[in-house]
Motif scaffolding. Sequence first.
Motif, PDB file in Angstrom:
ATOM      1  N   ARG A 118       0.819  -1.210   0.000  1.00  0.00           N
ATOM      2  CA  ARG A 118       0.000   0.000   0.000  1.00  0.00           C
ATOM      3  C   ARG A 118       0.853   1.260   0.000  1.00  0.00           C
ATOM      4  O   ARG A 118       0.413   2.297  -0.504  1.00  0.00           O
ATOM      5  CB  ARG A 118      -0.935   0.007   1.221  1.00  0.00           C
ATOM      6  CG  ARG A 118      -1.939  -1.139   1.245  1.00  0.00           C
ATOM      7  CD  ARG A 118      -2.664  -1.196   2.575  1.00  0.00           C
ATOM      8  NE  ARG A 118      -1.739  -1.401   3.686  1.00  0.00           N
ATOM      9  CZ  ARG A 118      -2.116  -1.479   4.957  1.00  0.00           C
ATOM     10  NH1 ARG A 118      -3.405  -1.377   5.278  1.00  0.00           N
ATOM     11  NH2 ARG A 118      -1.219  -1.681   5.923  1.00  0.00           N
ATOM     12  N   ASP A 160      -2.639  -3.906  -6.152  1.00  0.00           N
ATOM     13  CA  ASP A 160      -4.041  -3.669  -6.504  1.00  0.00           C
ATOM     14  C   ASP A 160      -4.983  -4.154  -5.407  1.00  0.00           C
ATOM     15  O   ASP A 160      -6.098  -3.642  -5.269  1.00  0.00           O
ATOM     16  CB  ASP A 160      -4.380  -4.382  -7.817  1.00  0.00           C
ATOM     17  CG  ASP A 160      -3.723  -3.735  -9.019  1.00  0.00           C
ATOM     18  OD1 ASP A 160      -3.297  -2.576  -8.908  1.00  0.00           O
ATOM     19  OD2 ASP A 160      -3.636  -4.411 -10.071  1.00  0.00           O
ATOM     20  N   GLN A 161      -4.549  -5.145  -4.648  1.00  0.00           N
ATOM     21  CA  GLN A 161      -5.373  -5.704  -3.570  1.00  0.00           C
ATOM     22  C   GLN A 161      -4.939  -5.227  -2.183  1.00  0.00           C
ATOM     23  O   GLN A 161      -5.376  -5.787  -1.176  1.00  0.00           O
ATOM     24  CB  GLN A 161      -5.308  -7.241  -3.629  1.00  0.00           C
ATOM     25  CG  GLN A 161      -5.840  -7.824  -4.925  1.00  0.00           C
ATOM     26  CD  GLN A 161      -7.286  -7.440  -5.174  1.00  0.00           C
ATOM     27  OE1 GLN A 161      -8.080  -7.364  -4.226  1.00  0.00           O
ATOM     28  NE2 GLN A 161      -7.639  -7.223  -6.436  1.00  0.00           N
ATOM     29  N   ASP A 162      -4.061  -4.202  -2.157  1.00  0.00           N
ATOM     30  CA  ASP A 162      -3.579  -3.651  -0.880  1.00  0.00           C
ATOM     31  C   ASP A 162      -2.959  -4.731   0.003  1.00  0.00           C
ATOM     32  O   ASP A 162      -3.080  -4.709   1.236  1.00  0.00           O
ATOM     33  CB  ASP A 162      -4.713  -2.973  -0.106  1.00  0.00           C
ATOM     34  CG  ASP A 162      -5.200  -1.709  -0.785  1.00  0.00           C
ATOM     35  OD1 ASP A 162      -4.459  -1.168  -1.633  1.00  0.00           O
ATOM     36  OD2 ASP A 162      -6.324  -1.266  -0.479  1.00  0.00           O
ATOM     37  N   GLN A 163      -2.270  -5.674  -0.596  1.00  0.00           N
ATOM     38  CA  GLN A 163      -1.734  -6.786   0.183  1.00  0.00           C
ATOM     39  C   GLN A 163      -0.580  -6.318   1.066  1.00  0.00           C
ATOM     40  O   GLN A 163       0.286  -5.555   0.644  1.00  0.00           O
ATOM     41  CB  GLN A 163      -1.251  -7.908  -0.740  1.00  0.00           C
ATOM     42  CG  GLN A 163      -0.861  -9.167   0.018  1.00  0.00           C
ATOM     43  CD  GLN A 163      -0.750 -10.370  -0.885  1.00  0.00           C
ATOM     44  OE1 GLN A 163      -1.634 -10.605  -1.723  1.00  0.00           O
ATOM     45  NE2 GLN A 163       0.312 -11.133  -0.756  1.00  0.00           N
ATOM     46  N   SER A 192      -2.708  -9.956   4.821  1.00  0.00           N
ATOM     47  CA  SER A 192      -3.994  -9.261   4.750  1.00  0.00           C
ATOM     48  C   SER A 192      -4.139  -8.592   3.398  1.00  0.00           C
ATOM     49  O   SER A 192      -3.147  -8.189   2.782  1.00  0.00           O
ATOM     50  CB  SER A 192      -4.098  -8.198   5.859  1.00  0.00           C
ATOM     51  OG  SER A 192      -3.930  -8.749   7.142  1.00  0.00           O
ATOM     52  N   TRP A 193      -5.396  -8.470   2.925  1.00  0.00           N
ATOM     53  CA  TRP A 193      -5.688  -7.742   1.703  1.00  0.00           C
ATOM     54  C   TRP A 193      -7.122  -7.227   1.739  1.00  0.00           C
ATOM     55  O   TRP A 193      -7.795  -7.347   2.754  1.00  0.00           O
ATOM     56  CB  TRP A 193      -5.423  -8.582   0.459  1.00  0.00           C
ATOM     57  CG  TRP A 193      -6.065  -9.949   0.461  1.00  0.00           C
ATOM     58  CD1 TRP A 193      -7.352 -10.256   0.140  1.00  0.00           C
ATOM     59  CD2 TRP A 193      -5.439 -11.192   0.806  1.00  0.00           C
ATOM     60  NE1 TRP A 193      -7.577 -11.616   0.257  1.00  0.00           N
ATOM     61  CE2 TRP A 193      -6.410 -12.206   0.658  1.00  0.00           C
ATOM     62  CE3 TRP A 193      -4.156 -11.537   1.214  1.00  0.00           C
ATOM     63  CZ2 TRP A 193      -6.134 -13.544   0.908  1.00  0.00           C
ATOM     64  CZ3 TRP A 193      -3.881 -12.877   1.470  1.00  0.00           C
ATOM     65  CH2 TRP A 193      -4.860 -13.852   1.308  1.00  0.00           C
ATOM     66  N   LYS A 194      -7.583  -6.665   0.657  1.00  0.00           N
ATOM     67  CA  LYS A 194      -8.888  -6.019   0.603  1.00  0.00           C
ATOM     68  C   LYS A 194     -10.030  -6.940   1.028  1.00  0.00           C
ATOM     69  O   LYS A 194      -9.933  -8.158   0.916  1.00  0.00           O
ATOM     70  CB  LYS A 194      -9.168  -5.526  -0.820  1.00  0.00           C
ATOM     71  CG  LYS A 194      -8.434  -4.249  -1.213  1.00  0.00           C
ATOM     72  CD  LYS A 194      -8.825  -3.833  -2.624  1.00  0.00           C
ATOM     73  CE  LYS A 194      -8.170  -2.527  -3.026  1.00  0.00           C
ATOM     74  NZ  LYS A 194      -8.552  -2.134  -4.423  1.00  0.00           N
ATOM     75  N   LYS A 195     -11.099  -6.293   1.483  1.00  0.00           N
ATOM     76  CA  LYS A 195     -12.347  -6.976   1.821  1.00  0.00           C
ATOM     77  C   LYS A 195     -12.169  -8.052   2.895  1.00  0.00           C
ATOM     78  O   LYS A 195     -12.844  -9.075   2.887  1.00  0.00           O
ATOM     79  CB  LYS A 195     -12.986  -7.577   0.570  1.00  0.00           C
ATOM     80  CG  LYS A 195     -13.350  -6.532  -0.479  1.00  0.00           C
ATOM     81  CD  LYS A 195     -14.009  -7.173  -1.694  1.00  0.00           C
ATOM     82  CE  LYS A 195     -14.379  -6.111  -2.731  1.00  0.00           C
ATOM     83  NZ  LYS A 195     -15.006  -6.710  -3.937  1.00  0.00           N
TER      84      LYS A 195
END
Length: 228
Positions: free
Chosen positions: A104, A146-149, A192-195
């Motif tokens: 991020r 893209d997935q904020d991993q 951790s990632w989005k949603k």
Amino acid sequence: MRKRFPSFSPSSYGAGWPASKRIAIVASAVAVLLAIAGVVALLTGGGHQAPDTAAPAPTGSPSSSEAAPQPSSGSGSVPKPPQISEPVAYAKAAAQMLWSYDTRDTSRDQQLAGMRAWMTTETTYADWASVSGQVPDPVLWSRMADQDQHATAGITEGHYPSAFKQALADDPSAITEAYVYVVTVNGKQTLSWKKGGGGVEERAVTLAVQCRPNHDCTLAAIAPSVTQ
């Protein structure tokens, strides 16, 4: 079940140490190679050892000759190397650094630059390819971003592998040429990632750490397989 995105899992070893680096590192750590053939086989995997099953290999990795970039924006979330002169303590800090990242706020170039700061400057013993090879290629890093991993790491313990300790007991003066120590670290990585996606995975890594007297330790290499 939520879809799981590719993870940066730098506890796997897709490629062994280059022959010249491997010989220099192992020889300096445990003296005459012929006298400790069993230790060398453990550290190099002997070319036949099965890969570590504790964690999957990264989906993508850069060329072994990739140089560490020096971005003007610094090293992002990668921590600076600690001022530690004890091999096991430094190896534990290095493992935590390797298992932690944040797409991020950190670019791939920043990740590499931050990791490079932990390395020994003695080129005879530094195997940058084994460290930089843990970072996914630009395409995969972009997908992760893209997935904020992101990931954090917790260290369970660190120790000298039994074969390394035995080699030092057999020849205590062997370490005094380059002061390269072999340390295995175990821990956990939280992804951790989005949603709300995420998970926790066991991690293990064997590192070569250089700790000269009256100097802070530095990272020399990541072994191609875990040695307990």
